[in-house]
Design a protein around this motif. Sequence first.
Motif, PDB file in Angstrom:
ATOM      1  N   LEU A 111       0.818  -1.206   0.000  1.00  0.00           N
ATOM      2  CA  LEU A 111       0.000   0.000   0.000  1.00  0.00           C
ATOM      3  C   LEU A 111       0.858   1.265   0.000  1.00  0.00           C
ATOM      4  CD1 LEU A 111      -2.845  -1.099   2.440  1.00  0.00           C
ATOM      5  CD2 LEU A 111      -3.023  -0.710  -0.004  1.00  0.00           C
ATOM      6  N   VAL A 112       1.989   1.237   0.705  1.00  0.00           N
ATOM      7  CA  VAL A 112       2.915   2.371   0.656  1.00  0.00           C
ATOM      8  C   VAL A 112       3.436   2.553  -0.766  1.00  0.00           C
ATOM      9  CG1 VAL A 112       5.208   3.179   1.361  1.00  0.00           C
ATOM     10  CG2 VAL A 112       3.618   2.323   3.075  1.00  0.00           C
ATOM     11  N   ARG A 115       0.875   4.133  -3.047  1.00  0.00           N
ATOM     12  CA  ARG A 115       0.754   5.572  -2.812  1.00  0.00           C
ATOM     13  C   ARG A 115       1.917   6.323  -3.449  1.00  0.00           C
ATOM     14  NH1 ARG A 115      -1.768   7.716   2.838  1.00  0.00           N
ATOM     15  NH2 ARG A 115      -3.716   6.531   2.788  1.00  0.00           N
ATOM     16  N   VAL A 120       0.716  10.075  -4.089  1.00  0.00           N
ATOM     17  CA  VAL A 120      -0.101  10.461  -2.943  1.00  0.00           C
ATOM     18  C   VAL A 120       0.821  10.553  -1.732  1.00  0.00           C
ATOM     19  CG1 VAL A 120      -1.995   9.785  -1.421  1.00  0.00           C
ATOM     20  CG2 VAL A 120      -2.150   9.342  -3.878  1.00  0.00           C
ATOM     21  N   VAL A 122       2.679  10.179   1.687  1.00  0.00           N
ATOM     22  CA  VAL A 122       2.733   9.078   2.648  1.00  0.00           C
ATOM     23  C   VAL A 122       3.116   9.642   4.010  1.00  0.00           C
ATOM     24  CG1 VAL A 122       3.858   6.916   3.281  1.00  0.00           C
ATOM     25  CG2 VAL A 122       3.336   7.393   0.876  1.00  0.00           C
ATOM     26  N   PHE A 261      -3.641  13.046   5.202  1.00  0.00           N
ATOM     27  CA  PHE A 261      -2.941  11.912   4.599  1.00  0.00           C
ATOM     28  C   PHE A 261      -2.387  10.939   5.641  1.00  0.00           C
ATOM     29  CE2 PHE A 261      -2.497  15.427   1.519  1.00  0.00           C
ATOM     30  CZ  PHE A 261      -3.099  14.847   0.425  1.00  0.00           C
ATOM     31  N   TRP A 263      -1.846   7.954   8.033  1.00  0.00           N
ATOM     32  CA  TRP A 263      -2.196   6.538   7.958  1.00  0.00           C
ATOM     33  C   TRP A 263      -1.857   5.917   9.303  1.00  0.00           C
ATOM     34  CZ3 TRP A 263      -0.068   3.615   3.105  1.00  0.00           C
ATOM     35  CH2 TRP A 263      -0.911   2.561   2.792  1.00  0.00           C
TER      36      TRP A 263
END
Length: 351
Positions: A111-112, A115, A120, A122, A261, A263
């Motif tokens: 998923l990192v 992104r 996007v 992180v 953003f 997480w």
Amino acid sequence: ARMSSEALRPVSRVDGMLQWAQSNQLVVVFNSQDGQSISALYRNPDAVPDDVFRLLQSQHVSSTPWQRENFSEMSSAELLARLERICCSSRDKRTYPPYAVSADNLLKMVLVMLRVRAQVPVVIMGETGCGKTSLIKFLANVVSTRLRVLNFHAGLTEAAIVSFIDDAALEADGNRSAPVWAFLDEVNTCNHLGLVAELVCHQTCLGRPLPRNLVVLACCNPYRLQTKRSTTAGLEGKLVLDDQSRLVYRVFALPETMLNFVWDFGSLDRHDESAYIDSMVADLFDGSGAFDPWLRRLLVGLLAASQQFVRDVNSDWSASLRDVKRCHRPGKWVHAMGPISRSGSDTEESD
């Protein structure tokens, strides 16, 4: 009153944030090694819609029968192979430093990477010592990306941050076809978060655009109120008691731009923590695996039990993987003193 509300604002802001364990984190992605096949990753196979499994079954071309994958039952080597299939374009065989690839951090790394590829921002939030930095370091190794790390602290100056970014930008300019990652570790421990937000969210430094192949990633400590006052031996009555002292970590409020953003990785569960500890114990003996497997299991069990004991006595945030790392020096000293073996006739495995 104003200072109090400003210091405690992030606590209420992140309380309603979706945490890692609250979602199945389902993702269907094309594999980089061939660009045609797909992989589906998830935390719990029972929570995946049947339509996704029907799609995967329709893509199955092997002679072996198709079956649902349970990543928690896979070995570390199998999970690493899946990570390479998804994130690496090359099929070349490579070696990596010791690292415990688990179902949990496999999904996090993928998923990192998604992104990063989608540009996007992180921003990872998680307990200190839960493996955020080691995860980014290992992922950069897997995707053959140059990585620079800057550890933030309360005394870090803006000039030092700018100098670090300038050096990373110079390296990125030297080869525009190869990415460079600049990882800003524990950013909310310093009070230059306006600059950090500009770097991470806008890809500029003091108004100057950064090279397109320079990726700035960040991680931060969580915002959480202390449930009970903690003290340090010898410092009773000498500690500064302000609004930040009511937080578990002495951190500053992230700008709203960055909060969008964030997480929240939370903390490691017991299974993943034991896997990390096992990897560290293997590294303690140079990863050779030449020492007694019984000793390895014993050390892993003792360290995991000690971590849980500290949490039970104090709180969930009072133990981290950094405490395990501190065992390296005395552990190597004990190992150098001579082999350790079971005494007497206890050759049978014990719980």
